[in-house]
Design a protein around this motif. Structure first.
Motif, PDB file in Angstrom:
ATOM      1  N   SER A  34      15.637   7.545  -5.868  1.00  0.00           N
ATOM      2  CA  SER A  34      15.448   7.474  -7.321  1.00  0.00           C
ATOM      3  C   SER A  34      15.030   8.800  -7.919  1.00  0.00           C
ATOM      4  CB  SER A  34      14.394   6.420  -7.662  1.00  0.00           C
ATOM      5  OG  SER A  34      13.102   6.848  -7.267  1.00  0.00           O
ATOM      6  N   GLY A  35      14.379   9.641  -7.106  1.00  0.00           N
ATOM      7  CA  GLY A  35      13.864  10.901  -7.612  1.00  0.00           C
ATOM      8  C   GLY A  35      12.722  10.748  -8.592  1.00  0.00           C
ATOM      9  N   GLY A  36      12.146   9.525  -8.653  1.00  0.00           N
ATOM     10  CA  GLY A  36      11.146   9.257  -9.669  1.00  0.00           C
ATOM     11  C   GLY A  36       9.747   8.984  -9.180  1.00  0.00           C
ATOM     12  N   ASN A  37       9.534   8.889  -7.878  1.00  0.00           N
ATOM     13  CA  ASN A  37       8.195   8.628  -7.354  1.00  0.00           C
ATOM     14  C   ASN A  37       7.376   9.917  -7.307  1.00  0.00           C
ATOM     15  OD1 ASN A  37       8.340   5.800  -6.941  1.00  0.00           O
ATOM     16  ND2 ASN A  37       9.592   6.146  -5.115  1.00  0.00           N
ATOM     17  N   VAL A  38       6.078   9.770  -7.517  1.00  0.00           N
ATOM     18  CA  VAL A  38       5.205  10.913  -7.753  1.00  0.00           C
ATOM     19  C   VAL A  38       5.110  11.848  -6.551  1.00  0.00           C
ATOM     20  CG1 VAL A  38       2.807  11.602  -8.197  1.00  0.00           C
ATOM     21  CG2 VAL A  38       3.861   9.778  -9.548  1.00  0.00           C
ATOM     22  N   VAL A  39       4.885  11.313  -5.353  1.00  0.00           N
ATOM     23  CA  VAL A  39       4.638  12.185  -4.204  1.00  0.00           C
ATOM     24  C   VAL A  39       5.845  13.078  -3.888  1.00  0.00           C
ATOM     25  CG1 VAL A  39       4.055  12.284  -1.750  1.00  0.00           C
ATOM     26  CG2 VAL A  39       2.861  10.678  -3.239  1.00  0.00           C
ATOM     27  N   PRO A  40       7.071  12.572  -3.807  1.00  0.00           N
ATOM     28  CA  PRO A  40       8.195  13.486  -3.578  1.00  0.00           C
ATOM     29  C   PRO A  40       8.353  14.521  -4.689  1.00  0.00           C
ATOM     30  CG  PRO A  40       8.857  11.220  -3.156  1.00  0.00           C
ATOM     31  CD  PRO A  40       7.510  11.156  -3.795  1.00  0.00           C
ATOM     32  N   ILE A  41       8.098  14.118  -5.934  1.00  0.00           N
ATOM     33  CA  ILE A  41       8.202  15.069  -7.045  1.00  0.00           C
ATOM     34  C   ILE A  41       7.177  16.180  -6.892  1.00  0.00           C
ATOM     35  CG2 ILE A  41       7.996  15.373  -9.537  1.00  0.00           C
ATOM     36  CD1 ILE A  41       8.867  12.444  -9.853  1.00  0.00           C
ATOM     37  N   GLU A  42       5.926  15.788  -6.633  1.00  0.00           N
ATOM     38  CA  GLU A  42       4.878  16.800  -6.505  1.00  0.00           C
ATOM     39  C   GLU A  42       5.039  17.633  -5.243  1.00  0.00           C
ATOM     40  OE1 GLU A  42       0.985  15.144  -7.054  1.00  0.00           O
ATOM     41  OE2 GLU A  42       1.336  14.768  -9.187  1.00  0.00           O
ATOM     42  N   MET A  43       5.648  17.066  -4.224  1.00  0.00           N
ATOM     43  CA  MET A  43       5.953  17.846  -3.025  1.00  0.00           C
ATOM     44  C   MET A  43       6.899  18.995  -3.391  1.00  0.00           C
ATOM     45  SD  MET A  43       5.241  17.803   0.318  1.00  0.00           S
ATOM     46  CE  MET A  43       4.826  16.109   0.755  1.00  0.00           C
ATOM     47  N   ALA A  44       7.946  18.666  -4.124  1.00  0.00           N
ATOM     48  CA  ALA A  44       8.885  19.701  -4.557  1.00  0.00           C
ATOM     49  C   ALA A  44       8.206  20.707  -5.474  1.00  0.00           C
ATOM     50  CB  ALA A  44      10.067  19.056  -5.280  1.00  0.00           C
ATOM     51  N   GLU A  45       7.353  20.216  -6.364  1.00  0.00           N
ATOM     52  CA  GLU A  45       6.633  21.101  -7.282  1.00  0.00           C
ATOM     53  C   GLU A  45       5.743  22.084  -6.523  1.00  0.00           C
ATOM     54  OE1 GLU A  45       4.003  20.649 -11.374  1.00  0.00           O
ATOM     55  OE2 GLU A  45       3.912  19.059  -9.869  1.00  0.00           O
ATOM     56  N   CYS A  46       5.044  21.600  -5.511  1.00  0.00           N
ATOM     57  CA  CYS A  46       4.186  22.459  -4.701  1.00  0.00           C
ATOM     58  C   CYS A  46       4.989  23.536  -3.979  1.00  0.00           C
ATOM     59  CB  CYS A  46       3.404  21.626  -3.691  1.00  0.00           C
ATOM     60  SG  CYS A  46       2.091  20.606  -4.388  1.00  0.00           S
TER      61      CYS A  46
ATOM     62  N   GLN B   7       0.825  -1.208   0.000  1.00  0.00           N
ATOM     63  CA  GLN B   7       0.000   0.000   0.000  1.00  0.00           C
ATOM     64  C   GLN B   7       0.860   1.258   0.000  1.00  0.00           C
ATOM     65  OE1 GLN B   7      -0.425  -2.883   1.713  1.00  0.00           O
ATOM     66  NE2 GLN B   7      -2.157  -2.670   3.113  1.00  0.00           N
ATOM     67  N   ALA B   8       1.915   1.242   0.813  1.00  0.00           N
ATOM     68  CA  ALA B   8       2.796   2.414   0.889  1.00  0.00           C
ATOM     69  C   ALA B   8       3.446   2.693  -0.464  1.00  0.00           C
ATOM     70  CB  ALA B   8       3.867   2.193   1.963  1.00  0.00           C
ATOM     71  N   MET B   9       3.899   1.643  -1.139  1.00  0.00           N
ATOM     72  CA  MET B   9       4.533   1.807  -2.448  1.00  0.00           C
ATOM     73  C   MET B   9       3.527   2.297  -3.489  1.00  0.00           C
ATOM     74  SD  MET B   9       7.039  -1.527  -2.446  1.00  0.00           S
ATOM     75  CE  MET B   9       7.763  -1.169  -4.045  1.00  0.00           C
ATOM     76  N   PHE B  10       2.277   1.895  -3.350  1.00  0.00           N
ATOM     77  CA  PHE B  10       1.231   2.377  -4.243  1.00  0.00           C
ATOM     78  C   PHE B  10       0.937   3.849  -3.985  1.00  0.00           C
ATOM     79  CE2 PHE B  10      -3.274   3.305  -4.994  1.00  0.00           C
ATOM     80  CZ  PHE B  10      -3.416   2.919  -6.323  1.00  0.00           C
ATOM     81  N   LEU B  11       0.802   4.202  -2.708  1.00  0.00           N
ATOM     82  CA  LEU B  11       0.411   5.561  -2.350  1.00  0.00           C
ATOM     83  C   LEU B  11       1.468   6.596  -2.710  1.00  0.00           C
ATOM     84  CD1 LEU B  11      -1.287   4.930   1.109  1.00  0.00           C
ATOM     85  CD2 LEU B  11      -2.412   5.642  -1.009  1.00  0.00           C
ATOM     86  N   GLU B  12       2.750   6.204  -2.700  1.00  0.00           N
ATOM     87  CA  GLU B  12       3.773   7.200  -3.008  1.00  0.00           C
ATOM     88  C   GLU B  12       3.802   7.561  -4.490  1.00  0.00           C
ATOM     89  OE1 GLU B  12       7.646   5.927  -1.846  1.00  0.00           O
ATOM     90  OE2 GLU B  12       7.668   4.177  -3.154  1.00  0.00           O
ATOM     91  N   ASN B  13       2.923   6.932  -5.269  1.00  0.00           N
ATOM     92  CA  ASN B  13       2.782   7.300  -6.671  1.00  0.00           C
ATOM     93  C   ASN B  13       1.372   7.758  -7.017  1.00  0.00           C
ATOM     94  OD1 ASN B  13       5.434   6.869  -8.017  1.00  0.00           O
ATOM     95  ND2 ASN B  13       5.194   4.825  -7.112  1.00  0.00           N
ATOM     96  N   VAL B  14       0.637   8.193  -5.995  1.00  0.00           N
ATOM     97  CA  VAL B  14      -0.709   8.742  -6.193  1.00  0.00           C
ATOM     98  C   VAL B  14      -0.611  10.260  -6.371  1.00  0.00           C
ATOM     99  CG1 VAL B  14      -2.969   9.124  -5.158  1.00  0.00           C
ATOM    100  CG2 VAL B  14      -1.874   6.892  -4.957  1.00  0.00           C
ATOM    101  N   SER B  15      -0.966  10.731  -7.547  1.00  0.00           N
ATOM    102  CA  SER B  15      -0.920  12.159  -7.821  1.00  0.00           C
ATOM    103  C   SER B  15      -1.954  12.895  -6.969  1.00  0.00           C
ATOM    104  CB  SER B  15      -1.191  12.412  -9.307  1.00  0.00           C
ATOM    105  OG  SER B  15      -1.143  13.791  -9.603  1.00  0.00           O
ATOM    106  N   GLY B  16      -1.557  14.020  -6.423  1.00  0.00           N
ATOM    107  CA  GLY B  16      -2.443  14.841  -5.611  1.00  0.00           C
ATOM    108  C   GLY B  16      -2.259  14.676  -4.119  1.00  0.00           C
ATOM    109  N   LEU B  17      -1.601  13.612  -3.700  1.00  0.00           N
ATOM    110  CA  LEU B  17      -1.423  13.389  -2.268  1.00  0.00           C
ATOM    111  C   LEU B  17      -0.515  14.450  -1.654  1.00  0.00           C
ATOM    112  CD1 LEU B  17      -1.935  11.747   0.260  1.00  0.00           C
ATOM    113  CD2 LEU B  17      -0.122  10.155  -0.445  1.00  0.00           C
ATOM    114  N   ALA B  18       0.533  14.828  -2.342  1.00  0.00           N
ATOM    115  CA  ALA B  18       1.437  15.863  -1.818  1.00  0.00           C
ATOM    116  C   ALA B  18       0.688  17.162  -1.576  1.00  0.00           C
ATOM    117  CB  ALA B  18       2.592  16.092  -2.790  1.00  0.00           C
ATOM    118  N   THR B  19      -0.207  17.500  -2.488  1.00  0.00           N
ATOM    119  CA  THR B  19      -0.993  18.712  -2.344  1.00  0.00           C
ATOM    120  C   THR B  19      -1.856  18.667  -1.090  1.00  0.00           C
ATOM    121  OG1 THR B  19      -1.072  18.954  -4.746  1.00  0.00           O
ATOM    122  CG2 THR B  19      -2.684  20.196  -3.473  1.00  0.00           C
ATOM    123  N   ARG B  20      -2.464  17.527  -0.837  1.00  0.00           N
ATOM    124  CA  ARG B  20      -3.316  17.394   0.347  1.00  0.00           C
ATOM    125  C   ARG B  20      -2.495  17.468   1.628  1.00  0.00           C
ATOM    126  NH1 ARG B  20      -7.171  19.601  -0.757  1.00  0.00           N
ATOM    127  NH2 ARG B  20      -8.215  18.776   1.089  1.00  0.00           N
TER     128      ARG B  20
END
Length: 268
Positions: free
Chosen positions: A121-133, A89-102
């Motif tokens: 890796s710098g490739g998972n969605v949540v850390p990327i979107e966190m930086a983007e936010c 679940q954790a590995m799935f959630l770290e690639n859910v778009s929008g979670l960083a925003t929430r």
């Protein structure tokens, strides 16, 4: 084959790789010091095992207030491995778009803040979107990645962008591609990762430089210190003082949440 010595030697290579980044580490420390002197906080985030680096920064012995470790348990709770709250679940959630925003919707962010985002890796969605936010709020972002691994990794974002695309400064853990460093005869895959070793060195080098800069600026940090170092009474006093300071800094991150003009990016 002495695999123990092999791992130790590869760790020495990591130390050298970190040492070669002293200029970049000093730059990160200068930005973080500016944030702390402005009575704001440095936001530290990592999903998965990168959480370790967030907790290495604060709170623990030898650390001090000024850092906000954003540890999202849904992304980092590995104890059960399988079943409810498991690793899948954790590995799935770290690639859910929008979670960083929430997650960041909970904070009143300001341009005086800074951020340290950790992702091997710098490739998972949540850390990327966190930086983007953070970038959208005009906040400087320092990325701690494993350079060799990140360069060969594929972004999980549809546009292919990685954490490093949203970073003002990039630091490298010095570990190899794939992270694991030791090859065992007759074993298909290598073992014993190195990014935690390199990451911890980077984190504590930053911490030391920030402490130096704060002290030189006339604002020495309140450092969590053990009784064996400063005595039981002084140790207890420092802990209480440091935790109180952290609470006061954290309160500023909540006081204007949801007010007009704040967190306007939260519904994007």
């Amino acid at each position: 084959m002495d695999v123990i010595q092999d791992y130790i030697e590869k760790c020495r290579e990591i130390v050298t790789a970190v040492e070669d980044q002293k200029k970049e580490i000093r730059q990160a420390a200068e930005w973080f010091t500016q944030t702390i002197l402005a009575e704001r906080m440095v936001h530290v985030f990592g999903s998965g095992h990168s959480r370790i680096m967030a907790e290495e920064m604060w709170p623990r012995y030898g650390s001090f207030p000024g850092f906000n470790p954003i540890v999202e348990l849904s992304l980092t709770f590995h104890n059960l491995v399988v079943g409810a709250n498991g690793q899948r679940q954790a590995m799935f959630l770290e690639n859910v778009s929008g979670l960083a925003t929430r997650i960041l919707r909970n904070f009143d962010l300001r341009t005086q803040d800074t951020a340290l985002i950790i992702s091997s890796s710098g490739g998972n969605v949540v850390p990327i979107e966190m930086a983007e936010c953070f970038k959208e709020q005009g906040i400087r972002v320092v990325a701690l990645v494993t350079k060799k691994h990140a360069e060969q990794s594929t972004s999980k974002r549809s546009d292919g962008k990685k954490l490093t695309d949203f970073a003002d400064l990039i630091l490298d853990s010095g570990a190899p591609m794939g992270d694991a460093m030791v090859k065992i005869p007759n074993l298909e895959t290598p073992v014993s990762p190195g990014s935690t070793v390199g990451g911890a060195i980077v984190i504590n080098a930053i911490k030391a430089e920030v402490a130096r800069l704060l002290t030189e600026a006339g604002h020495p940090p309140t450092v969590l210190s053990g009784a064996s170092t400063v005595g039981a009474e002084r140790s207890a006093e420092l802990f209480e003082k440091a935790y109180d300071e952290h609470a006061h800094r954290l309160a500023r991150l909540y006081q204007s949440v949801g007010e007009p003009g704040n967190n306007e990016w939260s519904d994007r």
